[in-house]
Each structure stands twice: as C-alpha cells, then as structure tokens.
Design a protein around this motif. Structure first.
Motif, mmCIF file in Angstrom:
data_model
loop_
_atom_site.group_PDB
_atom_site.id
_atom_site.type_symbol
_atom_site.label_atom_id
_atom_site.label_comp_id
_atom_site.label_asym_id
_atom_site.label_seq_id
_atom_site.Cartn_x
_atom_site.Cartn_y
_atom_site.Cartn_z
ATOM 1 N N THR A 193 -33.008 -145.864 31.831
ATOM 2 C CA THR A 193 -32.945 -146.630 30.582
ATOM 3 C C THR A 193 -34.308 -147.156 30.166
ATOM 4 O OG1 THR A 193 -30.694 -147.322 31.167
ATOM 5 C CG2 THR A 193 -31.781 -148.548 29.421
ATOM 6 N N ALA A 194 -35.092 -147.609 31.135
ATOM 7 C CA ALA A 194 -36.420 -148.150 30.823
ATOM 8 C C ALA A 194 -37.338 -147.075 30.243
ATOM 9 C CB ALA A 194 -37.046 -148.761 32.071
ATOM 10 N N TRP A 229 -38.237 -152.391 24.420
ATOM 11 C CA TRP A 229 -39.153 -151.940 25.471
ATOM 12 C C TRP A 229 -39.811 -153.117 26.185
ATOM 13 C CZ3 TRP A 229 -40.641 -149.533 29.318
ATOM 14 C CH2 TRP A 229 -41.970 -149.520 29.765
ATOM 15 N N HIS A 254 -37.745 -154.378 29.088
ATOM 16 C CA HIS A 254 -37.840 -153.529 30.281
ATOM 17 C C HIS A 254 -39.219 -153.655 30.928
ATOM 18 C CE1 HIS A 254 -34.022 -151.383 29.930
ATOM 19 N NE2 HIS A 254 -34.215 -151.377 28.628
ATOM 20 N N LYS A 289 -39.698 -156.988 32.781
ATOM 21 C CA LYS A 289 -38.916 -157.021 34.019
ATOM 22 C C LYS A 289 -39.630 -156.246 35.124
ATOM 23 C CE LYS A 289 -34.546 -156.645 33.459
ATOM 24 N NZ LYS A 289 -33.193 -156.068 33.185
ATOM 25 N N SER A 290 -40.166 -155.084 34.755
ATOM 26 C CA SER A 290 -40.903 -154.263 35.717
ATOM 27 C C SER A 290 -42.189 -154.952 36.166
ATOM 28 C CB SER A 290 -41.227 -152.909 35.091
ATOM 29 O OG SER A 290 -42.032 -152.124 35.941
#
Length: 316
Positions: A134-135, A197, A200, A203-204
């Motif tokens: 998904t990312a 985006w 994501h 979060k990463s």
C-alpha cells in the motif's frame, strides 16, 4: 602572461560558471566532456585548446560531422567552445575569440513527444495500483499526480523536500535550474495524493528513527547516496507504468509527461508566458515549440467560423 594549460583553463572555466550562473552538476559535466574532447582532438593535431584558431576549430567541427555525430551533439559542442572562448577572452587569456564568426549546424526543430489526455489518465490510474504494498502504491500515485499537475523536471520531482508539501499547500515552491525558485499551483488530486503518501512516509520514517537511523528531508526518501529516489529509478518506474497502461514504453518518459502537462495546458487555452513560468524556461523560445498543438484547433476554428468556409447562402 604565461600560457595556461588546457586542463587548468577548463577547470577554471567550470568553476566560474558554477559560481556565477549556478550551473547544475549535469551541465558542468557536459561542458567538461565537450571541452575535454576538443582538447584531446587539438592535442592530436599539433595545437591546444587555448591556442586554437578559427581554422582549427572549423576543422574540428568538420571531423565531428565526418564521425556521423548528430546535429544536436555537434551544435552542443560548438556552444561549449563558444562559451569557453568568450570566457578566455574576458579573462585576458586570449586577445581574440576564434569562434566569433563560426556558425554551427543549429539544432533541428523537433516537436516534443507527448501523450493524449486519455493516455495520461490511464497511466495515473495504473500508478495508483502499481507496487508491492500500500505504501509503494501511495508513493507511485503521488509521483505521477505531482508530475502531471506541475510539469516538474524529473530531478526537481525526485529531490523535493518533504517540508515543501507540508500543510496541504495550494502552491509548491520549486528550486529549478541555476538555483532559481518558482511557484507552481497544485491540483486537488495532487494534493490528495501527497496527503496519503505523507502518512505512509512519516510512519516509515518514524520506524527508521526508532532504530537509530537519521530522518530524511526528502519527500521520496531512498537508501542511496543521494538520499532520495534517483532519476534512473523514476525513469524505470515510468516505463513500468506505461507498459501496464498498454502504452509503448519507448515513447513514454518523465520528460514526455512534462511535455504532456504543457501541451494539455496550451490546448486548453493557457497563456504561453504562464506555461513558460510554470516550466521554469528562461527563454520563451523554449516554450514556443508547444504551439504545434494549436495547429489543429486553430484550423478547426477557422473552418467553423470564417464566412468563406460556410458555402454560398441559398436564396429564400
């Protein structure tokens, strides 16, 4: 004054245009390759780059033609020489400019490749679902939406700082060629794709920080030396998306999508100078090539509205 070696004069010239004009690394590399090639040729013909006369330079250009080099390549090499010898004259290294009266082959007027609105729409649709997770899909959707919404150069796109897109801005500040900044508006789809985006990405990045890694300042971070997605990786990604969209990948590239941005704006009635500003062109002549898209539309308007194309009136 003592003669300066070719290697030193080329190096000094490159340092000067980097400092005075903010020339990009790729531009400096191109100048260096062109001048190095010419210096090697002159050295093999009993002269030097710094001592070459007009006849020597013309002979060099003839040799390029004999090699079968493309007209654009020959024009670029002469342009590099012209810049170098102008600098040498201004610096007092020479009492003349040997390229002053030399005309090159000129560049062929080549219409940029482009895509239809339907083809771009197909690529945007594919990009939203292209990726292993998904990312990655969110990142790809963001890349393509931003490119088509802004017409950024590929280097400008992949090296965007994440701070430039924080807070859902209506406009994006872009650092372009020569260190020049410009503002480009963001479409609603592009802003939405950026927002998804960023969730994501952040979060990463947070996971990376907890494991002791430094945070990235780029919107599209990567593990490589540059810290962001490379031009080459994005070029390959565009080919992958084109293929999945049932388009010939040989006619699609990041630059073609930039052309599509400009072409579709112009066809929709946008002013040429506005497009020049959005693309970051220093010279309007670079933008005027897009006027070819108006040919069919203007012909249609004339055929539809000019009185001589309506045929004779019939008597009541």
């Amino acid at each position: 004054m003592p003669e300066i070696s070719d290697a030193r004069s080329i190096s000094t010239f490159l340092d000067a245009i980097a400092a005075e004009h903010g020339a990009a690394r790729n531009t400096l590399l191109a100048y260096g390759r062109d001048l190095g090639h010419a210096a090697d040729w002159f050295a093999g013909h009993a002269t030097a780059l710094g001592r070459a006369k007009s006849d020597d330079i013309e002979a060099y250009l003839v040799s390029l033609d004999a090699e079968g080099l493309a007209r654009a390549t020959r024009a670029r090499r002469l342009s590099s020489l012209k810049q170098f010898y102008r600098f040498a004259y201004d610096e007092g290294w020479r009492k003349d400019n040997p390229t002053l009266r030399i005309d090159g082959p000129g560049r062929a007027v080549r219409l940029p490749g482009t895509l239809t609105e339907a083809e771009v729409a197909a690529m945007l649709e594919v990009a939203r679902d292209h990726g292993a997770d998904t990312a990655t899909k969110a990142r790809n959707a963001c890349l393509f939406e931003l490119l088509y919404a802004t017409g950024l150069r590929v280097t400008e796109l992949v090296s965007l700082p994440d701070k430039a897109l924080r807070g859902a801005p209506q406009m994006l500040m872009v650092r372009g060629k020569g260190g020049k900044d410009r503002l480009v508006p963001l479409s609603d789809p592009a802003r939405a794709a950026v927002a998804v985006w960023l969730q994501h990405r952040d979060k990463s990045e947070e996971l990376a920080r907890t494991s002791g890694k430094a945070a990235s300042r780029f919107l599209f971070p990567a593990r490589g030396a540059k810290g962001h997605m490379t031009r080459e990786r994005f070029h390959g990604l565009v080919k992958e998306v084109a293929l999945r969209a049932n388009l010939d990948p040989t006619r699609v590239s990041p630059h073609v999508l930039r052309h599509a941005f400009a072409t579709h704006l112009l066809a929709g009635g946008a002013d040429l100078r506005v497009i020049q500003t959005l693309l970051g062109h220093a010279d309007l002549s670079s933008t005027e090539i897009y006027t070819h898209v108006l040919d069919e539309r203007l012909r249609s308007l004339v055929m539809q509205h000019h009185p001589l194309t309506r045929g004779p009136k019939t008597a009541d």
